[in-house]
Every structure is written in C-alpha cells, then in structure tokens.
Design a protein around this motif. Sequence first.
Motif, PDB file in Angstrom:
ATOM      1  N   GLY A 151       1.253  18.675  79.027  1.00 29.36           N
ATOM      2  CA  GLY A 151       2.458  19.508  79.647  1.00 29.36           C
ATOM      3  C   GLY A 151       1.638  20.230  80.903  1.00 29.36           C
ATOM      4  N   LYS A 152       2.316  20.831  81.679  1.00 28.09           N
ATOM      5  CA  LYS A 152       1.865  21.660  82.794  1.00 28.09           C
ATOM      6  C   LYS A 152       1.779  23.089  82.474  1.00 28.09           C
ATOM      7  CE  LYS A 152       2.344  22.379  87.725  1.00 28.09           C
ATOM      8  NZ  LYS A 152       3.484  21.941  88.972  1.00 28.09           N
ATOM      9  N   ILE A 153       0.644  23.732  82.590  1.00 26.81           N
ATOM     10  CA  ILE A 153       0.438  25.174  82.098  1.00 26.81           C
ATOM     11  C   ILE A 153       0.612  25.989  83.605  1.00 26.81           C
ATOM     12  CG2 ILE A 153      -0.904  27.131  81.143  1.00 26.81           C
ATOM     13  CD1 ILE A 153      -1.958  24.812  79.360  1.00 26.81           C
ATOM     14  N   LYS A 154       1.238  27.164  83.566  1.00 27.44           N
ATOM     15  CA  LYS A 154       1.655  28.083  84.722  1.00 27.44           C
ATOM     16  C   LYS A 154       1.557  29.441  83.974  1.00 27.44           C
ATOM     17  CE  LYS A 154       4.436  25.771  87.593  1.00 27.44           C
ATOM     18  NZ  LYS A 154       6.014  25.730  88.159  1.00 27.44           N
ATOM     19  N   ARG A 155       0.983  30.543  84.489  1.00 20.35           N
ATOM     20  CA  ARG A 155       0.842  31.865  84.097  1.00 20.35           C
ATOM     21  C   ARG A 155       1.190  32.781  85.123  1.00 20.35           C
ATOM     22  NH1 ARG A 155      -3.849  29.249  81.963  1.00 20.35           N
ATOM     23  NH2 ARG A 155      -3.962  29.652  79.716  1.00 20.35           N
ATOM     24  N   PRO A 156       2.701  32.913  85.367  1.00 20.69           N
ATOM     25  CA  PRO A 156       3.212  33.632  86.320  1.00 20.69           C
ATOM     26  C   PRO A 156       2.967  35.381  86.209  1.00 20.69           C
ATOM     27  CG  PRO A 156       4.920  33.024  84.590  1.00 20.69           C
ATOM     28  CD  PRO A 156       3.725  32.407  84.240  1.00 20.69           C
ATOM     29  N   SER A 157       2.314  35.674  85.014  1.00 24.82           N
ATOM     30  CA  SER A 157       2.114  37.110  85.020  1.00 24.82           C
ATOM     31  C   SER A 157       1.102  37.394  84.034  1.00 24.82           C
ATOM     32  CB  SER A 157       3.508  37.958  84.562  1.00 24.82           C
ATOM     33  OG  SER A 157       3.965  37.649  83.474  1.00 24.82           O
ATOM     34  N   THR A 158       0.409  38.445  83.926  1.00 25.60           N
ATOM     35  CA  THR A 158      -0.546  38.559  82.892  1.00 25.60           C
ATOM     36  C   THR A 158      -0.099  38.614  81.449  1.00 25.60           C
ATOM     37  OG1 THR A 158      -0.280  40.970  82.908  1.00 25.60           O
ATOM     38  CG2 THR A 158      -1.862  40.011  84.412  1.00 25.60           C
ATOM     39  N   ASP A 159       1.097  38.744  81.196  1.00 31.04           N
ATOM     40  CA  ASP A 159       1.603  38.746  79.868  1.00 31.04           C
ATOM     41  C   ASP A 159       2.363  37.505  79.625  1.00 31.04           C
ATOM     42  OD1 ASP A 159       3.687  39.336  81.370  1.00 31.04           O
ATOM     43  OD2 ASP A 159       4.393  41.125  80.347  1.00 31.04           O
ATOM     44  N   ARG A 160       2.516  36.577  80.327  1.00 28.44           N
ATOM     45  CA  ARG A 160       3.740  35.548  80.130  1.00 28.44           C
ATOM     46  C   ARG A 160       2.863  34.066  80.572  1.00 28.44           C
ATOM     47  NH1 ARG A 160       8.315  33.206  82.357  1.00 28.44           N
ATOM     48  NH2 ARG A 160       8.090  34.468  84.013  1.00 28.44           N
ATOM     49  N   THR A 161       3.005  32.965  79.761  1.00 23.89           N
ATOM     50  CA  THR A 161       2.374  31.652  80.196  1.00 23.89           C
ATOM     51  C   THR A 161       3.650  30.647  79.821  1.00 23.89           C
ATOM     52  OG1 THR A 161       0.350  32.366  79.196  1.00 23.89           O
ATOM     53  CG2 THR A 161       0.753  29.901  79.201  1.00 23.89           C
ATOM     54  N   GLU A 162       3.758  30.027  80.896  1.00 23.23           N
ATOM     55  CA  GLU A 162       4.971  28.766  80.601  1.00 23.23           C
ATOM     56  C   GLU A 162       4.194  27.534  80.674  1.00 23.23           C
ATOM     57  OE1 GLU A 162       6.906  29.175  84.288  1.00 23.23           O
ATOM     58  OE2 GLU A 162       8.087  30.919  83.617  1.00 23.23           O
ATOM     59  N   ILE A 163       4.616  26.760  79.688  1.00 19.90           N
ATOM     60  CA  ILE A 163       4.100  25.052  79.557  1.00 19.90           C
ATOM     61  C   ILE A 163       5.639  24.299  79.391  1.00 19.90           C
ATOM     62  CG2 ILE A 163       2.902  23.563  78.106  1.00 19.90           C
ATOM     63  CD1 ILE A 163       1.920  26.082  76.517  1.00 19.90           C
ATOM     64  N   SER A 164       5.382  23.200  80.381  1.00 20.52           N
ATOM     65  CA  SER A 164       6.645  22.531  80.611  1.00 20.52           C
ATOM     66  C   SER A 164       6.087  21.111  80.384  1.00 20.52           C
ATOM     67  CB  SER A 164       7.255  22.739  81.993  1.00 20.52           C
ATOM     68  OG  SER A 164       6.497  22.569  83.211  1.00 20.52           O
ATOM     69  N   TYR A 165       6.982  20.116  80.056  1.00 17.26           N
ATOM     70  CA  TYR A 165       6.636  18.663  79.814  1.00 17.26           C
ATOM     71  C   TYR A 165       8.065  17.854  79.767  1.00 17.26           C
ATOM     72  CZ  TYR A 165       5.257  14.032  78.074  1.00 17.26           C
ATOM     73  OH  TYR A 165       5.132  12.870  77.996  1.00 17.26           O
ATOM     74  N   LYS A 166       8.497  17.335  80.909  1.00 14.55           N
ATOM     75  CA  LYS A 166       9.733  16.477  81.124  1.00 14.55           C
ATOM     76  C   LYS A 166      10.779  17.591  80.648  1.00 14.55           C
ATOM     77  CE  LYS A 166       8.111  12.136  79.838  1.00 14.55           C
ATOM     78  NZ  LYS A 166       8.075  10.853  78.751  1.00 14.55           N
ATOM     79  N   ASP A 167      11.578  17.582  79.814  1.00 12.80           N
ATOM     80  CA  ASP A 167      12.603  18.274  79.378  1.00 12.80           C
ATOM     81  C   ASP A 167      12.256  19.476  78.388  1.00 12.80           C
ATOM     82  OD1 ASP A 167      14.655  17.221  81.292  1.00 12.80           O
ATOM     83  OD2 ASP A 167      14.937  15.620  79.894  1.00 12.80           O
ATOM     84  N   GLU A 168      11.233  19.802  78.067  1.00 14.19           N
ATOM     85  CA  GLU A 168      10.776  20.633  76.969  1.00 14.19           C
ATOM     86  C   GLU A 168       9.925  21.897  77.840  1.00 14.19           C
ATOM     87  OE1 GLU A 168      10.033  18.785  73.012  1.00 14.19           O
ATOM     88  OE2 GLU A 168       9.320  17.320  74.611  1.00 14.19           O
ATOM     89  N   TYR A 169      10.271  22.915  77.096  1.00 12.69           N
ATOM     90  CA  TYR A 169       9.710  24.184  77.919  1.00 12.69           C
ATOM     91  C   TYR A 169       8.952  25.072  76.427  1.00 12.69           C
ATOM     92  CZ  TYR A 169      12.014  22.685  82.172  1.00 12.69           C
ATOM     93  OH  TYR A 169      12.540  21.819  83.102  1.00 12.69           O
ATOM     94  N   ILE A 170       8.087  25.757  76.859  1.00  8.13           N
ATOM     95  CA  ILE A 170       7.472  26.865  76.316  1.00  8.13           C
ATOM     96  C   ILE A 170       7.180  28.075  76.894  1.00  8.13           C
ATOM     97  CG2 ILE A 170       5.614  27.749  74.675  1.00  8.13           C
ATOM     98  CD1 ILE A 170       5.205  24.680  73.608  1.00  8.13           C
ATOM     99  N   ASN A 171       7.752  29.308  76.516  1.00  6.18           N
ATOM    100  CA  ASN A 171       7.533  30.478  77.150  1.00  6.18           C
ATOM    101  C   ASN A 171       6.603  31.112  75.904  1.00  6.18           C
ATOM    102  OD1 ASN A 171       8.356  30.732  79.799  1.00  6.18           O
ATOM    103  ND2 ASN A 171      10.424  30.860  78.787  1.00  6.18           N
ATOM    104  N   LEU A 172       5.305  31.613  76.155  1.00  5.12           N
ATOM    105  CA  LEU A 172       4.414  32.228  75.462  1.00  5.12           C
ATOM    106  C   LEU A 172       4.170  33.654  75.827  1.00  5.12           C
ATOM    107  CD1 LEU A 172       2.416  32.115  73.021  1.00  5.12           C
ATOM    108  CD2 LEU A 172       0.857  31.380  74.705  1.00  5.12           C
ATOM    109  N   VAL A 173       4.569  34.805  75.308  1.00  5.79           N
ATOM    110  CA  VAL A 173       4.524  35.936  75.548  1.00  5.79           C
ATOM    111  C   VAL A 173       3.484  36.783  75.013  1.00  5.79           C
ATOM    112  CG1 VAL A 173       5.759  38.282  75.776  1.00  5.79           C
ATOM    113  CG2 VAL A 173       7.214  35.932  76.004  1.00  5.79           C
ATOM    114  N   ASN A 174       2.569  37.530  75.590  1.00  6.17           N
ATOM    115  CA  ASN A 174       1.250  38.000  75.337  1.00  6.17           C
ATOM    116  C   ASN A 174       0.404  37.263  74.128  1.00  6.17           C
ATOM    117  OD1 ASN A 174       1.139  40.448  76.707  1.00  6.17           O
ATOM    118  ND2 ASN A 174       3.222  41.240  75.454  1.00  6.17           N
ATOM    119  N   ASN A 175       0.515  35.894  74.365  1.00  8.22           N
ATOM    120  CA  ASN A 175      -0.142  34.871  73.279  1.00  8.22           C
ATOM    121  C   ASN A 175       0.437  35.319  71.965  1.00  8.22           C
ATOM    122  OD1 ASN A 175      -1.720  34.010  75.226  1.00  8.22           O
ATOM    123  ND2 ASN A 175      -3.129  35.728  75.214  1.00  8.22           N
ATOM    124  N   LYS A 176       1.546  35.775  71.718  1.00 13.31           N
ATOM    125  CA  LYS A 176       2.192  35.910  70.349  1.00 13.31           C
ATOM    126  C   LYS A 176       3.512  35.309  70.293  1.00 13.31           C
ATOM    127  CE  LYS A 176      -0.741  40.262  69.810  1.00 13.31           C
ATOM    128  NZ  LYS A 176      -0.866  40.516  71.209  1.00 13.31           N
TER     129      LYS A 176
END
Length: 282
Positions: A91-116
Amino acid sequence: MDWNRSKKILIIALLMANILLFFYLNYNNIRFRDESETKQFRNNVISLLKDDKIKIDTDIPKKGMLLPSVLVELQTSDAEELNSTYFGGKGKIKRPSTDRTEISYKDEYINLVNNKRIYYENRKFKKTYELRNLDEVQGIVEEFMTRRKYDMRNMALSYFAVEDGKYILNYTKRFENLALESSYTNFIIDERGVASMDRLWLNVIDKSDTEIYLSPASEALLSLADTEDAYGKTITKISPCFYFNPEDQGYIEDITRAVKGRAIPAWKIEYSDGDFVVVDNY
C-alpha cells in the motif's frame, strides 16, 4: 429429673430463638433495603417512562451489585504494520495531517486517526459472496479479522441489522463476560464481503482490588425521564458493563485523543434500533 421432657423444652426454645432471629434479620433487611430495589419503585419507573413514550421490553435487574473498576488504554496501530497486515506492504502511505494517516492499495483504503481509530473501506464492486444468513456473514467477518491477525476471542456481537441487502454488525469488547464501553468494531457486509470496518478498541491493563457499588438498574432508567433522545424508543436489554468515559479526560468531541483511564461499572441500556446509552452512578 425428666431428661426427655427437658430435651423437648430445649428443642422448642432453640426453634423459637431461630424463628425470632429469622424475623429480626428479615425486618432489618426490609427496613434498610434500598428503595430502588423494590417492585413498587420499578413499577413507578416503568409508568414514568411510559408517559415519555419509552417502552421497556425486557426484565429490569432487581438489585445493585459490586464490581471492580478496570484500567484501560486505547489500542494503538502503526501505519507500516497495518500496511503489512492488510496489503502485504504494497500500500501507499500518506500523512495529510498530524492526526491522520491514509493507506491505499488498489480499491482498498484505510484511514487511521491518531493511530487509534481504524476506518477500512473496500470500493471494489465485485460479487463474491451469497449472503444467506447471519452465521455466514459472521464467518466473513471472522475470516477478514483472522487474516489481519486480530484476536476475536474478546469480541462479542452486540447488534446486527439488515438494510437493502447489507448486513450491519456491531461488535463490543468483553471483559469478564461484561461489555467494555466505549470500545467497538463495526462492519458493513455486502456481496463483496467486508465493505467497511470502523474500529476503536480498548486494551485492559489492570483490574482494581476494591469494588464499586453499582446502583440498581431502576435508578439508571429513571435518568432517561425527560431525555428527548430516548423518546419513542423501546428498551430491549439492560445489562451491567464497564464504561470508559473520555470526557473524564476532557476529550468530549474526539475520543481518539484520549490515552488511558478507568472504566467503571455502569448500566448499558440498549434500544431496539441499535442505539444504546450507558449510565453510571456519577
């Protein structure tokens, strides 16, 4: 001396003493009993809530209870580790803000908020499953969780519904056979399998040696009177639980900013529409 006659008198005297002791103890139990444990109090609460169009379609636990408090912490996740367990590290990892991380791979996505808080979404519209019953749907959930190395032994299904061919499943963490709120893993399942998952989980660190008295459930129900959010609802379950309240740490709007704290005994009052409210003594 007539020994037989004396023995009979002694037995009668002991019986009378036991009868008097029985009535004395029960008198004190009634005299000092918590008024909210009485049937009359419960009936009054039922009548009062009925006036607010709140129906109770379940038994009301009659007595209070002693339960420990539990030290808990919000479970944290690492973006790289999630990328590995979900997408094999592709997957491709992006960090658009200090409290949010995005992980994407093909048609699947993960939003991680404050690592929790983990929000997973599958946007690949490919029919893979026939959804015939709840057991099969739970099997899809178990397969999904097992592949991603989650432990489901402490997860219990607390609510499910079927809407437009989609299954909505809400799971709650269990600790010593009681729900641990606020902790959840919620799914939407359709013919693709897991369409989405929303997870915010608690880990138990320790349990207190001392116990806290949880007032009878009728007192918790009484707090719903004049509560607009409960109007017109049907209560289907009332059960004790452990409740971690992030407001105790000052986090009212965003629970993911909390770290750890005490989960205390409380009553979980569930409605027929899947909503619930937690009421404690404080």
